[in-house]
Each structure stands twice: as structure tokens, then as C-alpha cells.
Design a protein around this motif. Structure first.
Motif, mmCIF file in Angstrom:
data_model
loop_
_atom_site.group_PDB
_atom_site.id
_atom_site.type_symbol
_atom_site.label_atom_id
_atom_site.label_comp_id
_atom_site.label_asym_id
_atom_site.label_seq_id
_atom_site.Cartn_x
_atom_site.Cartn_y
_atom_site.Cartn_z
ATOM 1 N N SER A 277 -20.646 30.048 24.050
ATOM 2 C CA SER A 277 -21.652 29.118 23.539
ATOM 3 C C SER A 277 -21.302 28.650 22.135
ATOM 4 N N THR A 278 -21.883 27.532 21.727
ATOM 5 C CA THR A 278 -21.785 27.006 20.364
ATOM 6 C C THR A 278 -23.191 26.714 19.852
ATOM 7 N N SER A 279 -23.303 26.559 18.539
ATOM 8 C CA SER A 279 -24.625 26.274 17.960
ATOM 9 C C SER A 279 -25.161 24.933 18.438
ATOM 10 N N TYR A 280 -24.286 23.967 18.593
ATOM 11 C CA TYR A 280 -24.707 22.665 19.114
ATOM 12 C C TYR A 280 -24.745 22.762 20.639
ATOM 13 N N ARG A 281 -25.925 22.493 21.230
ATOM 14 C CA ARG A 281 -26.133 22.650 22.672
ATOM 15 C C ARG A 281 -27.138 21.623 23.155
ATOM 16 N N TRP A 282 -27.240 21.474 24.466
ATOM 17 C CA TRP A 282 -28.198 20.565 25.065
ATOM 18 C C TRP A 282 -28.522 21.057 26.466
ATOM 19 N N ARG A 283 -29.588 20.560 26.991
ATOM 20 C CA ARG A 283 -30.032 20.978 28.327
ATOM 21 C C ARG A 283 -29.026 20.546 29.385
ATOM 22 N N LYS A 284 -28.814 21.421 30.367
ATOM 23 C CA LYS A 284 -27.895 21.089 31.451
ATOM 24 C C LYS A 284 -28.382 19.843 32.183
#
Length: 465
Positions: A277-284
């Protein structure tokens, strides 16, 4: 009376005779010893050798060296010592055997001297070790071996604590900065060293204090001196705020996204160090499972079996994230990693968040990127594998693209897009150009490197009718 005189005269004659006879006996006996012969020889030689009155006379008396037995005058045998006419000299053909003496045995020390012995070595991780051995006067071995202080190692770590670079000091890291950024001087005029710089080096100091007793875990030279400065800048005309981090660049290879990359190599799935994982994420956006989900579910069962509570909690948290979110892919997305240090402290207009736009300047090249992750509090200078390979094609997991502190991370706080999602590369390039123009733009000598999307964008699944 006549009788007494007659007795005294006879006694005197008797003692005199006895003394004379003794002297004659000693003289007669000395004739049978070597002393008379030696005395006679010396007397004869003294007659043969006239004493010279000066050095000149002695030279005249000496016979010539060139005289030979045939031409030399003959001396009559007078019974005295004969004077040689030619001085003796050794035959030139005569040689002696070379004598080799055995080595002289070293003298044994009379006592062990106290003193200091110094040796300097260097560890592979860049730590120079100056070892000093001090010998002090002790007592007996029986007594000293019971004292802890009699045989101990004292570790003293000495470091130079750097100050933050300002203004033209940044040119020491990259002399091309003024050629790349025409507005460099205007930006630096009101530059302020960020408190995050001091906070960063405070974290470095605290880490060194904790690990000083274990040299193998010690923060090395490269990671201690990885940050030249952290500056808070504001353009005097547009008031565009900039957080400038001058550092080196290490490689990050984290992240996963089942929507864009449904499969990943086995070596990544089995790696204990790869972060999914990374700090920048978004909903699948699709129902395609994350390619690392099954590996972490297997790992969770091992933690439960081994009763590893810490590992179980971490695996449970990661599994929940992998089911809900997608993340950046370091191999495909250009992003930089910012230390958690700059995300701490008071609320600041210069604090970056995940998704903020940024550019990286190396030499005269300008690369667009976003803030994609937060790293350790004690180090800076990390970027994704995609960005690192673009800067240096030889970069890899074990090979950093920039070792010197010549990478300028220019972050534009407060510029993240309203909604998180996969990077829109057309938007990335245009937005970074626009933000650069707000701080004076870039010169004609600079090269802006356009980034392209290497993965197809996922299409959201349409809801079932």
C-alpha cells in the motif's frame, strides 16, 4: 772488653757475606730466563733504527715503494735485525670467505609500557571507525580480571551536525538551479528554513542515541547526511507557496492495484519487505481482487498459528485495505516519498499531503510527479522506481539514481485534486507546467520530461440491471 769487640766485628762480616751471596745467586739464575734474550734483541733493533728528527726525515729514510728484490741493495748480515727493503702488501688475488653473522636476537622488554595505540578503519556502510586502545597501570591479573573497568570498550560516536543550506549554498548541490529556474533569486530572497529541517535532524539524533550500542543498526553516513535543506518559499508576485527539499534519491518499489495490474510476480508476493500500500489511495473501481490479497491472508494464518499478536494486527489491517482500496504502483507511477516529519507539528500552509503535485529537478532536467507516500521520520530523498529509472536508466532496487544531494524536490502544497484516483498523466504534465510558471517558470536551457501512462486505465463496472 777485648772479648766483646771481637764478637761484634765477626757478626757484621757474616751478614754482609750472606747478602752478597744472595744477590749473586739471583743474577746467575736470571741468565736461564727469557728476559736477557728479549733485552738483547731490543738493544740490537734500536741500533738498526735511527730515530727521525721530523716527518720529512722519516720520509727520506723510508725506502722507495717501487724497489724490487733484484734492484734493492743487499744488506750485510751483521747479526742484527735486518731492515726490509720493500714494504709488504697483500696479494690482490687473495680473497677471504664472506662471513654472515646470525641476526642479533631482539632484546626482551624489561616492562610493559602503558600508552595509546590508534587505528582507523572504515565500515562498508560508510562509518569511519577510529579505534583507540589505552593501556593503564593496573594491579595483578588476579585482581584486575575481577574489575569490569579493567577490560571494557567505550563507544564514542562523533558527528558534524549540518545547518540548512540557503540561497546560493544550494548551488553547491546543483550548480544548474539558476539556469533552470529564472526566478531562483526572487524565491530565495524571502526563503525561510523550515522547522521540519530541525525536526528531521532531531529524529536522526534520537535514532542514533538508541542504536549507538549496536553499530550494525546504526544510521549510516549516507542516510544521516541525506538532506541539504528544507525551505519554505513564496513567490513575491503570485504568492505561490513552495516547500523545497534538497536531498539525494533512493528507490521505492511499493504499491499494488488489482484494477490496473491484476497479477504480480511471485517474488513480490512472497517478499516480507514489499509494502502493498501507499499513502495515496482511492476506492477500488472493479471487483478484481488485489494480487497480493491471497498472500497476506496466508500470512495472517501463520501469525495466528505462531501467536504473533503484532503481526496478526498488522496483517488484518493490510487485508482490509487491500479489499477496499487501490494504490500507486512504484514501477509504473512517478511519485516521491516525503518523511512523516513534515506531516507533524502545527498546522502549516506549507505542509504537503498525499496527492499534492511536485517536480523534481536533477541537473537541468525537470520531472513531474505527485506526493505519493510518507516515509520514516529520520530520512528524506525517496522516489518511485518509475521516476528513478526515468532519471537514471541504471537505477534499481539496489542502485540509487542520485547519490549526491543534487535532487531538488519542489512540492506545491494544497494542489491535490479534489478526488483521488489513478494519475491522469495529461493532467499531471500540464498542471506541473502551470505551477512552475507561478514561480517564474523554467528557462530554455531546462528540459521538461513528459510522463506517459504505461498501464490502461480501468473502466468502472456497470451496475447490473
Amino acid at each position: 772488653m777485648k772479648k766483646d769487640k771481637r764478637k761484634g766485628k765477626g757478626s757484621f762480616i757474616t751478614w754482609f757475606k750472606l747478602g752478597l751471596l744472595g744477590v749473586m745467586a739471583v743474577g746467575a739464575a736470571s741468565l736461564y730466563t727469557p728476559y736477557p734474550t728479549e733485552l738483547l734483541r731490543e738493544l740490537r733493533c734500536s741500533v738498526c733504527k735511527p730515530e727521525p728528527t721530523s716527518a720529512t726525515d722519516e720520509a727520506e729514510v723510508a725506502p722507495p715503494v717501487s724497489a724490487t728484490p733484484d734492484t734493492a741493495p743487499k744488506q750485510e748480515n751483521t747479526g742484527l735485525c735486518a731492515i726490509p727493503t720493500t714494504p709488504w702488501k697483500p696479494d690482490t688475488r687473495f680473497t677471504t670467505t664472506k662471513i654472515t653473522l646470525p641476526p642479533f636476537p631482539p632484546a626482551l622488554p624489561e616492562r610493559v609500557e602503558p600508552g595509546n595505540y590508534e587505528h582507523i578503519n572504515s565500515m562498508a556502510r560508510g562509518i569511519d571507525i577510529c579505534s583507540n586502545v589505552h593501556f593503564h597501570e593496573g594491579t595483578t591479573a588476579t585482581q584486575d580480571r575481577k574489575k569490569k573497568q579493567a577490560f571494557q570498550v567505550k563507544v564514542s560516536l562523533e558527528l558534524f551536525l549540518p545547518h540548512a543550506a540557503e540561497g546560493d549554498e544550494l548551488l553547491l548541490a546543483n550548480p544548474n538551479l539558476k539556469n533552470v529556474l529564472p526566478g531562483f533569486d526572487a524565491l530565495m530572497k524571502n526563503a525561510r528554513v523550515s522547522l521540519w529541517f530541525n525536526s528531521l535532524y532531531l529524529h536522526k539524533q534520537n535514532r542514533l542515541r538508541k542504536t549507538a550500542a549496536t553499530l550494525t543498526r546504526l544510521l549510516d553516513r549516507h542516510n544521516f547526511y541525506d538532506t541539504d535543506t528544507i525551505l519554505e518559499l513564496s513567490d513575491p508576485n503570485t504568492h505561490r507557496k513552495v516547500l523545497w527539499i534538497q536531498a539525494d534519491m533512493d528507490v521505492v518499489s511499493d504499491g499494488s492495484d488489482g484494477d490496473r495490474l491484476p497479477t504480480m510476480p511471485k517474488k513480490i508476493r512472497d517478499s516480507e519487505h514489499y509494502q502493498p500500500s501507499t499513502s495515496y489511495r482511492w476506492r477500488k473501481k472493479t471487483k478484481t481482487p488485489n494480487p497480493l490479497l491471497s498472500a497476506w491472508e496466508e500470512r495472517l494464518q501463520k501469525y495466528k498459528k505462531n501467536k504473533d499478536k503484532a503481526g496478526e494486527e498488522r496483517a488484518t489491517r493490510i487485508i482490509a485495505d487491500l479489499k477496499l482500496f487501490s494504490f500507486l504502483l512504484a514501477e509504473y507511477d512517478p511519485f516521491i516519498v516525503v518523511p512523516l516529519t513534515v506531516n507533524e507539528g502545527e498546522n502549516s500552509d506549507y505542509r504537503p499531503v498525499a496527492g499534492d503535485y511536485a517536480v523534481v529537478i536533477v541537473d537541468n532536467q525537470v520531472y513531474p510527479a505527485i506526493v505519493g507516500d510518507f516515509g520514516p521520520r529520520y530520512k528524506t530523498g525517496e522516489a518511485s522506481l518509475r521516476l528513478c529509472k526515468t532519471i537514471n536508466k541504471n537505477a534499481g532496487i539496489n542502485s540509487r539514481p542520485v547519490s549526491d544531494l543534487k535532487a531538488s524536490y519542489i512540492i506545491f502544497p494544497g494542489t491535490k485534486e479534489p478526488e483521488n484516483g489513478p494519475i491522469d498523466y495529461e493532467r499531471l504534465n500540464s498542471r506541473c507546467r502551470e505551477l512552475l510558471s507561478e514561480i517564474g517558470g523554467i528557462s530554455e536551457q531546462a528540459v521538461f520530461v513528459e510522463m506517459k501512462d504505461l498501464l490502461p486505465q480501468p473502466k468502472p463496472e456497470e451496475p447490473k440491471q
